[in-house]
Write a protein that holds these residues in place. Structure first.
Motif, PDB file in Angstrom:
ATOM      1  N   GLU A 227      29.953  39.577  13.235  1.00  0.00           N
ATOM      2  CA  GLU A 227      28.656  40.190  13.549  1.00  0.00           C
ATOM      3  C   GLU A 227      28.252  39.795  14.965  1.00  0.00           C
ATOM      4  O   GLU A 227      27.979  38.631  15.246  1.00  0.00           O
ATOM      5  N   VAL A 228      28.244  40.789  15.832  1.00  0.00           N
ATOM      6  CA  VAL A 228      27.857  40.584  17.230  1.00  0.00           C
ATOM      7  C   VAL A 228      26.905  41.693  17.629  1.00  0.00           C
ATOM      8  O   VAL A 228      27.175  42.867  17.356  1.00  0.00           O
ATOM      9  N   PRO A 229      25.799  41.371  18.285  1.00  0.00           N
ATOM     10  CA  PRO A 229      24.887  42.418  18.744  1.00  0.00           C
ATOM     11  C   PRO A 229      25.587  43.365  19.712  1.00  0.00           C
ATOM     12  O   PRO A 229      26.347  42.927  20.585  1.00  0.00           O
ATOM     13  N   THR A 230      25.387  44.638  19.543  1.00  0.00           N
ATOM     14  CA  THR A 230      26.033  45.624  20.393  1.00  0.00           C
ATOM     15  C   THR A 230      25.281  45.715  21.710  1.00  0.00           C
ATOM     16  O   THR A 230      24.147  46.197  21.776  1.00  0.00           O
ATOM     17  N   ARG A 231      25.940  45.251  22.762  1.00  0.00           N
ATOM     18  CA  ARG A 231      25.303  45.296  24.079  1.00  0.00           C
ATOM     19  C   ARG A 231      26.157  46.040  25.098  1.00  0.00           C
ATOM     20  O   ARG A 231      25.667  46.485  26.121  1.00  0.00           O
ATOM     21  N   GLY A 232      27.464  46.108  24.847  1.00  0.00           N
ATOM     22  CA  GLY A 232      28.325  46.777  25.805  1.00  0.00           C
ATOM     23  C   GLY A 232      28.532  45.966  27.060  1.00  0.00           C
ATOM     24  O   GLY A 232      28.480  46.510  28.171  1.00  0.00           O
ATOM     25  N   GLU A 233      28.749  44.665  26.889  1.00  0.00           N
ATOM     26  CA  GLU A 233      28.971  43.794  28.037  1.00  0.00           C
ATOM     27  C   GLU A 233      30.372  43.208  27.999  1.00  0.00           C
ATOM     28  O   GLU A 233      30.883  42.848  26.931  1.00  0.00           O
TER      29      GLU A 233
ATOM     30  N   PHE B  51      34.787  38.477  36.753  1.00  0.00           N
ATOM     31  CA  PHE B  51      33.788  39.500  37.049  1.00  0.00           C
ATOM     32  C   PHE B  51      33.073  39.860  35.757  1.00  0.00           C
ATOM     33  O   PHE B  51      33.505  39.491  34.661  1.00  0.00           O
ATOM     34  N   ARG B  52      31.996  40.598  35.895  1.00  0.00           N
ATOM     35  CA  ARG B  52      31.158  40.959  34.743  1.00  0.00           C
ATOM     36  C   ARG B  52      30.816  42.436  34.813  1.00  0.00           C
ATOM     37  O   ARG B  52      30.521  42.964  35.891  1.00  0.00           O
ATOM     38  N   VAL B  53      30.876  43.099  33.658  1.00  0.00           N
ATOM     39  CA  VAL B  53      30.532  44.518  33.553  1.00  0.00           C
ATOM     40  C   VAL B  53      29.429  44.647  32.519  1.00  0.00           C
ATOM     41  O   VAL B  53      29.585  44.184  31.381  1.00  0.00           O
ATOM     42  N   THR B  54      28.328  45.251  32.884  1.00  0.00           N
ATOM     43  CA  THR B  54      27.202  45.424  31.959  1.00  0.00           C
ATOM     44  C   THR B  54      27.147  46.864  31.472  1.00  0.00           C
ATOM     45  O   THR B  54      27.757  47.767  32.064  1.00  0.00           O
ATOM     46  N   ALA B  55      26.400  47.077  30.406  1.00  0.00           N
ATOM     47  CA  ALA B  55      26.258  48.416  29.837  1.00  0.00           C
ATOM     48  C   ALA B  55      25.609  49.340  30.858  1.00  0.00           C
ATOM     49  O   ALA B  55      24.675  48.950  31.571  1.00  0.00           O
ATOM     50  N   GLY B  56      26.121  50.563  30.931  1.00  0.00           N
ATOM     51  CA  GLY B  56      25.553  51.546  31.841  1.00  0.00           C
ATOM     52  C   GLY B  56      26.116  51.480  33.249  1.00  0.00           C
ATOM     53  O   GLY B  56      25.658  52.208  34.124  1.00  0.00           O
ATOM     54  N   THR B  57      27.093  50.605  33.483  1.00  0.00           N
ATOM     55  CA  THR B  57      27.696  50.493  34.815  1.00  0.00           C
ATOM     56  C   THR B  57      29.183  50.783  34.752  1.00  0.00           C
ATOM     57  O   THR B  57      29.808  50.680  33.693  1.00  0.00           O
ATOM     58  N   THR B  58      29.721  51.139  35.913  1.00  0.00           N
ATOM     59  CA  THR B  58      31.149  51.427  36.033  1.00  0.00           C
ATOM     60  C   THR B  58      31.781  50.453  37.003  1.00  0.00           C
ATOM     61  O   THR B  58      31.305  50.280  38.126  1.00  0.00           O
TER      62      THR B  58
ATOM     63  N   ASP C 194      25.256  54.435  28.366  1.00  0.00           N
ATOM     64  CA  ASP C 194      24.910  53.190  27.664  1.00  0.00           C
ATOM     65  C   ASP C 194      26.129  52.309  27.418  1.00  0.00           C
ATOM     66  O   ASP C 194      26.050  51.342  26.652  1.00  0.00           O
ATOM     67  N   ALA C 195      27.243  52.636  28.019  1.00  0.00           N
ATOM     68  CA  ALA C 195      28.480  51.889  27.783  1.00  0.00           C
ATOM     69  C   ALA C 195      28.975  51.253  29.072  1.00  0.00           C
ATOM     70  O   ALA C 195      28.609  51.675  30.177  1.00  0.00           O
TER      71      ALA C 195
ATOM     72  N   GLN D 254      30.760  48.890  40.927  1.00  0.00           N
ATOM     73  CA  GLN D 254      31.430  47.674  41.362  1.00  0.00           C
ATOM     74  C   GLN D 254      32.925  47.956  41.461  1.00  0.00           C
ATOM     75  O   GLN D 254      33.498  48.559  40.561  1.00  0.00           O
ATOM     76  N   ILE D 255      33.510  47.558  42.576  1.00  0.00           N
ATOM     77  CA  ILE D 255      34.947  47.743  42.763  1.00  0.00           C
ATOM     78  C   ILE D 255      35.585  46.376  42.929  1.00  0.00           C
ATOM     79  O   ILE D 255      35.145  45.569  43.761  1.00  0.00           O
ATOM     80  N   ILE D 256      36.596  46.106  42.087  1.00  0.00           N
ATOM     81  CA  ILE D 256      37.349  44.854  42.153  1.00  0.00           C
ATOM     82  C   ILE D 256      38.675  45.155  42.845  1.00  0.00           C
ATOM     83  O   ILE D 256      39.433  46.017  42.386  1.00  0.00           O
ATOM     84  N   VAL D 257      38.960  44.452  43.919  1.00  0.00           N
ATOM     85  CA  VAL D 257      40.214  44.654  44.643  1.00  0.00           C
ATOM     86  C   VAL D 257      41.151  43.500  44.305  1.00  0.00           C
ATOM     87  O   VAL D 257      40.818  42.332  44.526  1.00  0.00           O
ATOM     88  N   LEU D 258      42.324  43.845  43.755  1.00  0.00           N
ATOM     89  CA  LEU D 258      43.339  42.845  43.396  1.00  0.00           C
ATOM     90  C   LEU D 258      44.480  42.865  44.400  1.00  0.00           C
ATOM     91  O   LEU D 258      44.901  43.933  44.862  1.00  0.00           O
ATOM     92  N   GLU D 259      44.985  41.703  44.692  1.00  0.00           N
ATOM     93  CA  GLU D 259      46.151  41.568  45.555  1.00  0.00           C
ATOM     94  C   GLU D 259      46.949  40.354  45.088  1.00  0.00           C
ATOM     95  O   GLU D 259      46.420  39.236  45.069  1.00  0.00           O
ATOM     96  N   ASN D 260      48.198  40.574  44.688  1.00  0.00           N
ATOM     97  CA  ASN D 260      49.058  39.496  44.190  1.00  0.00           C
ATOM     98  C   ASN D 260      48.409  38.717  43.051  1.00  0.00           C
ATOM     99  O   ASN D 260      48.534  37.498  42.953  1.00  0.00           O
TER     100      ASN D 260
END
Length: 577
Positions: free
Chosen positions: A327-333, A356-363, A520-521, A538-544
């Motif tokens: 049982e976990v509250p649905t937050r979309g995080e 990094f962190r992603v919250t509900a309603g964001t891409t 909402d996701a 938010q853009i995450i840039v990965l290298e190696n």
């Protein structure tokens, strides 16, 4: 391994096995009784001209034969049902266990080997169970009973059994011993044939595009020839068995008649008793032969059992939690804290200190060069593989502590290689939600920009889909995979380079249609094309394997050389020469 597999999987069938043993015992004893009755007919009926005795004893022989037939049929029936049930249970156990594997274990065994283990290997052990119920159980009863009955007829000829039985057993044992390595190698050769054939069927378009049919033909011919050579070598050894058996049987028969005739002439034994002794000796040798045939099957079944148990004994590196959170509250995080991932034996980690962190309603978009670890990072979220350090949290709970069903219910994944299953458009979309209505399926297709081509199919939602979706284009597969995730309506969407096969116009329309649905996701997009993620929050840039930049498009152009290089390379590619 074979004994352990049989013991574990045959436990539910102990009553059926007991019945098989009982029926085989009764049927074998009846078979052993028949030569004695036949001897009585010869010595007490034919020799004395007693017709009534012949008829009475003959009638009794018919009843005994009927009992033998009924018991044999019953034993074979129960044995066959037991063997088939055993095979069904083992296949189900392997299938269920493999479904718990992470990507690491599947890659370790390989799909062709797993298929062979769950089909051919199981079949070998299943055949051993069947033949054991029909032949092996009767062999010791026949051997011991035959010896007792033969001694009862004439002790003077018993030395022939002491010679012929060991000779047959040793000869067949030597042949069988040389067959064991061949059987083991044969299973490996079958794996190789399955692997090559699977690659050629899956990659048929690539083979034809590069005109590599002759090369692939030679490649298949090589592994096929290896299997054929191994099978022929083993088959030649098997071909020795029947001549050896017939040689011992015939020499033994001649010896019994030769020395028995002398005893008949001396009055030490009657003709009927000699006939019965000969039949008992043949039954004993046949029992030894049956037991040896079983020993010939044991090595191959043992190899198969070893490979099956290897799969069943392999624990997934992604283990369910001992006390799962349900049982976990649905937050979309979604949050990654100091994530590190390294394959066993690898010199360097694929991912290091990713947070990094992603919250509900964001891409959130993840970009980087090939091999930067983008797909691996996305695989950590639904626990296709587990982190080697750090933590992945969904709605504030470590994914390693969440109940698997609870975790997967919150995630809608569109993999890098969209896979469709054999069935229809509707059956594939309902993988996301089995209870979805047709209206919900059409709505998801509308958002995924797939409604037009599905509606153009004569069957609509009932249109057939081939295995892997090979009867639709790459872009259509991607849109159907996106629609499948949309039908689920999860709180976290994971798009792993899921727009690469779409043209720019379709890509733009699809992303515009996604915005209100995913408002909402939490949305995570792995992309190669910058135009797909230019509007990301938010853009995450990965290298190696490491994070070298975090921010929006405009910020990263100024602050992250790696991102600026990616953007510049794509703009240069779009400018005509």
């Amino acid at each position: 391994m074979l004994i352990r597999l049989l013991r574990d999987q045959l436990r539910p069938y102990h009553r059926a096995l007991a019945a098989v043993v009982l029926l085989q015992f009764v049927g074998t004893m009846a078979s052993l009784y028949l030569p004695s009755l036949n001897a009585d007919i010869i010595d007490l009926g034919v020799a004395r001209g007693d017709t009534d005795y012949i008829l009475r004893t003959g009638g009794w022989m018919l009843l005994v034969s009927l009992a033998q037939i009924v018991c044999s049929i019953g034993a074979v029936h129960l044995g066959a049902r037991t063997a088939m049930g055993f095979g069904r249970d083992v296949r189900a156990a392997v299938f269920t266990h493999v479904n718990r594997f992470s990507a690491r274990e599947v890659a370790r065994f390989g799909a062709p080997s797993l298929i062979t283990r769950n089909t051919n290997d199981v079949q070998q052990v299943q055949m051993l169970v069947l033949m054991s119920c029909t032949m092996l159980v009767a062999a010791p009863i026949m051997s011991v009973g035959g010896v007792v009955m033969a001694l009862r007829e004439d002790v003077g000829l018993s030395w022939l059994m002491l010679v012929s039985v060991p000779v047959l057993a040793v000869a067949l044992g030597l042949v069988t011993r040389r067959m064991v390595p061949g059987f083991r190698l044969m299973q490996t050769r079958i794996d190789a044939v399955n692997r090559v054939l699977r690659e050629q069927i899956t990659g048929i378009r690539v083979v034809r595009a590069f005109v590599r049919e002759p090369y692939e033909t030679r490649r298949f011919a090589t592994v096929n020839a290896d299997l054929t050579a191994t099978a022929l070598q083993t088959g030649r050894l098997m071909a020795l068995v029947f001549p050896v058996v017939m040689l011992v049987l015939n020499v033994s028969s001649v010896a019994v008649l030769w020395f028995g005739a002398q005893r008949v002439d001396a009055g030490a034994i009657q003709v009927g008793a000699l006939t019965a002794f000969l039949q008992y000796l043949m039954q004993i040798l046949m029992a030894v032969m049956m037991a040896t045939f079983m020993l010939m099957m044991v090595p191959r079944a043992a190899v198969g059992a070893e490979r099956i148990v290897e799969v069943l004994d392999t624990d997934s590196s992604v283990l369910p939690p001992a006390a799962p959170v349900t049982e976990v509250p649905t937050r979309g995080e979604l949050e990654l804290r100091g994530v590190r991932f390294q394959y066993p034996g690898a010199a360097e980690p694929v991912l290091r200190d990713v947070s990094f962190r992603v919250t509900a309603g964001t891409t959130t978009a993840i970009v980087g060069s090939t091999g930067a670890g983008k797909t691996t990072l996305l695989s950590l979220i639904p626990r296709l593989v587990d982190v080697t350090a750090g933590a992945v949290l969904v709605d504030g709970v470590d994914v390693r502590e969440l109940a698997p069903d609870e975790l997967w219910r919150r995630i809608g994944l569109v993999p890098q290689r969209p896979y469709l299953f054999t069935g229809t458009v509707a059956s594939n979309l309902r993988y996301g939600n089995p209870d979805a209505t047709d209206a919900e399926l059409w709505a998801a297709l509308e958002i995924a920009q797939a409604r037009d081509f599905v509606a153009a199919m004569p069957e609509g939602l009932a249109a057939p889909i081939a295995q892997g979706g090979t009867n639709v284009s790459g872009g259509q597969r991607q849109r159907l995979a996106i629609a499948r995730a949309l039908v689920r309506r999860p709180e976290i969407y994971l798009f792993d380079d899921s727009f690469s096969a779409l043209d720019l116009g379709t890509d733009a329309r699809l992303r515009a249609a996604l915005r209100p649905v995913t408002a909402d996701a939490a949305v995570v997009i792995v992309a190669q094309r910058v135009s797909t993620i230019v509007d990301a929050d938010q853009i995450i840039v990965l290298e190696n394997g490491g994070v070298v930049g975090v921010g929006r498009h405009g910020q990263l152009l100024k602050s992250c050389p790696t991102y600026a290089e990616i953007v510049a390379s794509q703009q240069t590619a779009e400018v005509p020469a």
